[in-house]
Design an enzyme around this catalytic site. Sequence first.
Site, PDB file in Angstrom:
ATOM      1  N   LYS A  32      54.308  69.737  76.600  1.00  0.00           N
ATOM      2  CA  LYS A  32      54.954  70.576  77.521  1.00  0.00           C
ATOM      3  C   LYS A  32      54.933  71.978  77.600  1.00  0.00           C
ATOM      4  CE  LYS A  32      59.097  68.313  78.349  1.00  0.00           C
ATOM      5  NZ  LYS A  32      60.377  68.085  77.810  1.00  0.00           N
ATOM      6  N   ARG A 102      64.272  72.556  75.753  1.00  0.00           N
ATOM      7  CA  ARG A 102      63.639  71.286  76.014  1.00  0.00           C
ATOM      8  C   ARG A 102      62.747  70.979  74.939  1.00  0.00           C
ATOM      9  NH1 ARG A 102      60.514  72.934  81.314  1.00  0.00           N
ATOM     10  NH2 ARG A 102      60.077  70.610  81.485  1.00  0.00           N
ATOM     11  N   GLY A 111      61.888  59.872  77.843  1.00  0.00           N
ATOM     12  CA  GLY A 111      63.251  59.534  77.592  1.00  0.00           C
ATOM     13  C   GLY A 111      63.500  59.664  75.906  1.00  0.00           C
ATOM     14  N   MET A 113      63.498  62.235  73.852  1.00  0.00           N
ATOM     15  CA  MET A 113      63.802  63.488  73.391  1.00  0.00           C
ATOM     16  C   MET A 113      64.726  64.066  74.417  1.00  0.00           C
ATOM     17  SD  MET A 113      62.045  63.240  70.494  1.00  0.00           S
ATOM     18  CE  MET A 113      61.922  64.973  69.544  1.00  0.00           C
ATOM     19  N   ARG A 356      51.783  67.303  83.198  1.00  0.00           N
ATOM     20  CA  ARG A 356      50.996  66.360  82.125  1.00  0.00           C
ATOM     21  C   ARG A 356      50.210  65.462  82.928  1.00  0.00           C
ATOM     22  NH1 ARG A 356      56.437  63.917  80.368  1.00  0.00           N
ATOM     23  NH2 ARG A 356      56.939  62.631  82.208  1.00  0.00           N
ATOM     24  N   HIS A 474      63.754  55.888  84.223  1.00  0.00           N
ATOM     25  CA  HIS A 474      63.438  55.698  82.951  1.00  0.00           C
ATOM     26  C   HIS A 474      62.478  54.412  82.763  1.00  0.00           C
ATOM     27  CE1 HIS A 474      64.054  53.760  79.029  1.00  0.00           C
ATOM     28  NE2 HIS A 474      63.541  54.711  78.434  1.00  0.00           N
ATOM     29  N   ARG A 596      33.418  27.911  67.077  1.00  0.00           N
ATOM     30  CA  ARG A 596      34.129  27.290  65.996  1.00  0.00           C
ATOM     31  C   ARG A 596      33.870  25.969  66.243  1.00  0.00           C
ATOM     32  NH1 ARG A 596      37.891  31.346  67.697  1.00  0.00           N
ATOM     33  NH2 ARG A 596      38.791  32.769  66.266  1.00  0.00           N
ATOM     34  N   SER A 798      28.221  38.274  59.814  1.00  0.00           N
ATOM     35  CA  SER A 798      28.907  38.582  60.777  1.00  0.00           C
ATOM     36  C   SER A 798      30.352  38.783  60.297  1.00  0.00           C
ATOM     37  CB  SER A 798      29.234  37.383  61.875  1.00  0.00           C
ATOM     38  OG  SER A 798      30.261  37.440  62.527  1.00  0.00           O
ATOM     39  N   GLY A 800      33.930  38.363  59.114  1.00  0.00           N
ATOM     40  CA  GLY A 800      35.090  37.514  59.628  1.00  0.00           C
ATOM     41  C   GLY A 800      36.470  38.320  59.166  1.00  0.00           C
ATOM     42  N   THR A 801      36.836  39.104  59.966  1.00  0.00           N
ATOM     43  CA  THR A 801      37.800  40.051  59.436  1.00  0.00           C
ATOM     44  C   THR A 801      39.411  39.352  59.337  1.00  0.00           C
ATOM     45  OG1 THR A 801      37.750  40.948  61.692  1.00  0.00           O
ATOM     46  CG2 THR A 801      36.652  42.252  60.242  1.00  0.00           C
ATOM     47  N   ASN A 802      39.468  38.208  60.064  1.00  0.00           N
ATOM     48  CA  ASN A 802      40.845  37.671  59.672  1.00  0.00           C
ATOM     49  C   ASN A 802      40.952  37.294  58.006  1.00  0.00           C
ATOM     50  OD1 ASN A 802      41.032  37.869  62.646  1.00  0.00           O
ATOM     51  ND2 ASN A 802      40.725  35.594  62.743  1.00  0.00           N
ATOM     52  N   CYS A 865      33.313  39.016  64.016  1.00  0.00           N
ATOM     53  CA  CYS A 865      34.018  37.801  64.545  1.00  0.00           C
ATOM     54  C   CYS A 865      35.528  37.701  64.729  1.00  0.00           C
ATOM     55  CB  CYS A 865      33.410  36.726  64.562  1.00  0.00           C
ATOM     56  SG  CYS A 865      33.181  36.075  62.832  1.00  0.00           S
ATOM     57  N   TYR A 885      27.019  44.180  67.286  1.00  0.00           N
ATOM     58  CA  TYR A 885      27.873  43.829  68.437  1.00  0.00           C
ATOM     59  C   TYR A 885      29.479  43.342  67.721  1.00  0.00           C
ATOM     60  CZ  TYR A 885      27.162  39.231  66.216  1.00  0.00           C
ATOM     61  OH  TYR A 885      27.366  38.024  65.269  1.00  0.00           O
TER      62      TYR A 885
HETATM   63  P1  ADP Z   1      61.790  65.447  79.653  1.00  0.00           P
HETATM   64  O1  ADP Z   1      60.792  65.548  78.504  1.00  0.00           O
HETATM   65  O2  ADP Z   1      62.840  64.303  79.386  1.00  0.00           O
HETATM   66  O3  ADP Z   1      61.337  65.330  81.089  1.00  0.00           O
HETATM   67  P2  ADP Z   1      62.317  68.144  80.273  1.00  0.00           P
HETATM   68  O4  ADP Z   1      62.525  69.144  79.090  1.00  0.00           O
HETATM   69  O5  ADP Z   1      61.219  68.160  81.092  1.00  0.00           O
HETATM   70  O6  ADP Z   1      62.480  66.746  79.665  1.00  0.00           O
HETATM   71  O7  ADP Z   1      63.575  68.214  81.155  1.00  0.00           O
HETATM   72  C1  ADP Z   1      64.348  67.034  82.023  1.00  0.00           C
HETATM   73  C2  ADP Z   1      64.752  67.733  83.250  1.00  0.00           C
HETATM   74  O8  ADP Z   1      65.363  68.963  83.187  1.00  0.00           O
HETATM   75  C3  ADP Z   1      63.529  68.131  84.048  1.00  0.00           C
HETATM   76  O9  ADP Z   1      63.247  67.017  84.989  1.00  0.00           O
HETATM   77  C4  ADP Z   1      63.670  69.237  84.808  1.00  0.00           C
HETATM   78  O10 ADP Z   1      64.012  69.278  86.090  1.00  0.00           O
HETATM   79  C5  ADP Z   1      65.086  69.773  84.366  1.00  0.00           C
HETATM   80  N1  ADP Z   1      64.714  71.136  83.682  1.00  0.00           N
HETATM   81  C6  ADP Z   1      63.881  71.432  82.577  1.00  0.00           C
HETATM   82  N2  ADP Z   1      63.740  72.771  82.338  1.00  0.00           N
HETATM   83  C7  ADP Z   1      64.548  73.392  83.269  1.00  0.00           C
HETATM   84  C8  ADP Z   1      64.664  74.676  83.959  1.00  0.00           C
HETATM   85  N3  ADP Z   1      64.064  75.795  82.942  1.00  0.00           N
HETATM   86  N4  ADP Z   1      65.505  74.768  84.912  1.00  0.00           N
HETATM   87  C9  ADP Z   1      65.905  73.883  85.618  1.00  0.00           C
HETATM   88  N5  ADP Z   1      65.780  72.684  85.228  1.00  0.00           N
HETATM   89  C10 ADP Z   1      65.051  72.222  83.998  1.00  0.00           C
HETATM   90 MG    MG Z   2      60.288  66.431  81.930  1.00  0.00          MG
HETATM   91 MG    MG Z   3      64.911  63.644  79.358  1.00  0.00          MG
END
Ligand code: ADP
Ligand code: MG
Ligand code: MG
Length: 920
Positions: A32, A102, A111, A113, A356, A474, A596, A798, A800-802, A865, A885
């Site tokens: 990020k 963040r 989801g 962190m 990303r 999520h 086999r 060949s 036989g890694t098992n 194999c 192979y």
């Molecule tokens: P994750 O890795 O879970 O996507 P983010 O750090 O991207 O977490 O943040 C989650 C949400 O918070 C993002 O979808 C974003 O819209 C909002 N957010 C993050 N940074 C900012 C910011 N500087 N201003 C407003 N909203 C933010």
């Molecule tokens: Mg995000």
């Molecule tokens: Mg999040």
Amino acid sequence: MAKASKATKYVYLFGNNKADGDGSMKALLGGKGANLAEMTRIGLPVPPGFTITTEVCTYYYANKRTYPKQLQSQMEAGVLNMEKILGKKFGDLDKPLLVAVRSGARDSMPGMMDTILNLGLNDQTVLALVKASKNERFAWDCYRRFIQMYGDVVMGVQKRPDEDHEPFETVIDGLKKELFPKEDNVEDTRIDTLGLKELVRRFKDLVKQRTGKNFPNDPWDQLRGAVGAVFGSWMNDRAIVYRRKYNIPQEWGTAVNVQAMVFGNTGDRSGSGVAFTRDPASGEKVFYGEFLMNAQGEDVVAGVRTPQPVAELKKIMPGAYNELERVRKTLESHFKDMQDFEFTIEEEKLFMLQTRNGKRTGVAAVRIAVEMVTEKLIDWQTAVTRVPAEQLDQVLAPVFDRDTIKKTEVIARGLPAGPGAASGKIYFNAERAVEAAEKREKVLLVRIETSPEDLRGMIAAEGILTARGGVSSHAALVARQMGKVCVCGASALQVDYHAKTLTVGNQTYNEGDWLSIDGTSGEVYAGEVKTAPSEILQVLLDKSLDPKKSPTYLNFAKLMDWCAKATRLQVRTNADSPEQVANAVAFGASGIGLCRTEHMFFEGNRIDAMREMILAETTEERKKALAKLLPYQRDDFAGMFRELDGLPATIRFLDPPLHEFLPHESSLINSLSDNIGVPAAKISKRVAELHEFNPMLGHRGCRLGIVYPEISEMQARAVFEAAAIVQKEGIKVRPEVMIPLVGFPKELQLQIEVVNRVAAEVQKEQKVKLNYLVGTMIEIPRAALVADEIARDAQFFSFGTNDLTQTTLGMSRDDSGSFLPRYQELEIVKQNPFASVDQSGVGKLMQVAVELGQKTRPDIKLGICGEHGGDPSSVKFCHKIGLNYVSCSPFRVPVARLAAAQAAISDTKSAAKKPLKKKK
Ligand code: ADP
Ligand code: MG
Ligand code: MG
């Protein structure tokens, strides 16, 4: 841990088109942070901020959760930079600067962190924000969100095991019930200022009640607490489970991003969204995504409200939409890959918060890679590296049977979030889903919405169905990555966790009932629905679909052509029937790497002849029984040779211990006795004699052929007679006879003598000249260590890694279930060694054997194999150590071909890079 010098830079700034870091610095800044810097550099509208490096995370864990001394002053400089750019001040009573804290690891971990928004608010600054924004409701909405997130992430006010909802959400629901007693599903945006103030009060009470502590007032205390929580979350259970599944090393650590807030919740000229530059489910080049008006980012992914498609923005805020379209193009032409990005619109002005490379389904990965070559964004070699080899499986995943589905009633519709077809018994929580899956039930996990706690259940399920949430929720994100079938936001579903029921209209389904979902169309069906093979299988195997009518197939075929062009390592298949050979060849296998032969003895009444052979007391009797088996084996081999049409076939001689062929229950012994006319008592006696304490290390492999040479003789005769027959039909035949479990050179010599003698006999009888090889498996450490001696006689090796893994580790694969999972948790082993080659141990033995073998016989043919032949990272390892192979099951052939091509391409790429890097 290395002591950091005074000059160490722990904090990297970005803002105002300038950045200390850039997109290449993912190891240090996290994914990020690196991309926030990169987007800032290319002039995209990114709110200013700074990134605390992953080195601080490493330091933190190496030094009893403390920070390097210089961090505080560097953070202060970072805050000052934001203040200057924005003309606001952190903690100010006039124009308060609010920040987002963040997390951001090197690889995105959806989801895993947690993010804290609106940090810097307290009872005083909230009033300043009211004044500055002239928007009282907005300011209090920010404040209640802040307490909620901070309370959850930093202070640990979270759902207890006996609760189905987050405690803060329960407080919100409670207030809504009081404010709107007659309504269900009231949106948060309808809570007015007074209500929000009340929420703030109740939230603080909740925090106090659950933690015994007051909510922190000082913005710098808040900031330090939040940073610590992000680093702390690197070691939380969810993060650990995720890292284990995706083999992300713990050492990487996470970075922390502190960034000025922009606000999507100021009213209906603001909003927040998530978008993809192309459709991540199908790969189609359309602008794909969703947004929520008057919302902050987490609302979109949390799945609490169901968002609108991004195309709707065109009508609501044309200016911001055009800006988004422009950004979409810039992102693709700059990053040269499909991007998954997060944005916020504040008073119609667009801000970019993240980008990303987008996660995508296998189907989408193939399509995007192929189309980007056509668009000249990338070259074909890059395209090959863009499709994760593990994901290619998804392209071959089943779909519902077309005819059956036409007749089946759709009970609900949701968003198609993870393609494929899945049928299973429904379970409403992750724990029970896991339990059921352990009992080998097919499971569909059904949730109102999913959260990271559900991960284990999602892994166990065939498919995931949610009542709320959009395509970037999520559930959808995780499902796509795992290749799970997923339907999201099927809002007609009424899920009652308590009663364990699912109601649609007037129909109610209980836990354990069957449902089916189509993650490609978003449809939900009652009951179990028959599935049909994917289009690629329909074209290649069933030949029931015209290739020209299937773009999915055409993309796949193009990719496979490129693989063929790039690869050095060939891919063969493990097959022991003509049908399996046909399938594998259709997928591009270049021969059989492992046939086999024992599998052939189980069919029909052959098993009786086999048992007769085993029960024989004299060589004569044994030969008589073997003579009955000969025609069966010969026909099977002939069938495979025909199907192979000139491709080589490695045929392994009898390997398992004999007792595996005998019946053990008295009823079965009696019926065998009737069939072959041997007294039951005698059979029982022989069964007892053949019992072994440790069959894996017992009388098996070449040890059978050494003690009973007539078995090898019969097998050799079957191979060569079949070869003679098929060769006379005008088809080229290339048998490669493989002797298993050799450890001593003499074992191999004795078996080769038998094979060569029979080959000479058959050639003379049949008046043909046959081309064949004789070689051995390398599957016990001794063989690897004396490979130079063995190579005097063996024309090929060949691996036989098992067994090589079992014998090297002294670990039985079938008994490892009771301790191996714990070993993985403790990272004693990084991966299951039976799934992916243990490169530093077993792999080293393989390397030794390759070197020694080539010393004696420079042109020795080398293959693998074991099951590992279909595992992408093992395939890449085999390429690296110079095997000719790999061999894997027919349906893994495309995956292995892709991995092999990727290994070759990464070789060429690093060779091309070398001259530049020489300085080092
Ligand atoms: P994750 O890795 O879970 O996507 P983010 O750090 O991207 O977490 O943040 C989650 C949400 O918070 C993002 O979808 C974003 O819209 C909002 N957010 C993050 N940074 C900012 C910011 N500087 N201003 C407003 N909203 C933010
Ligand atoms: Mg995000
Ligand atoms: Mg999040």
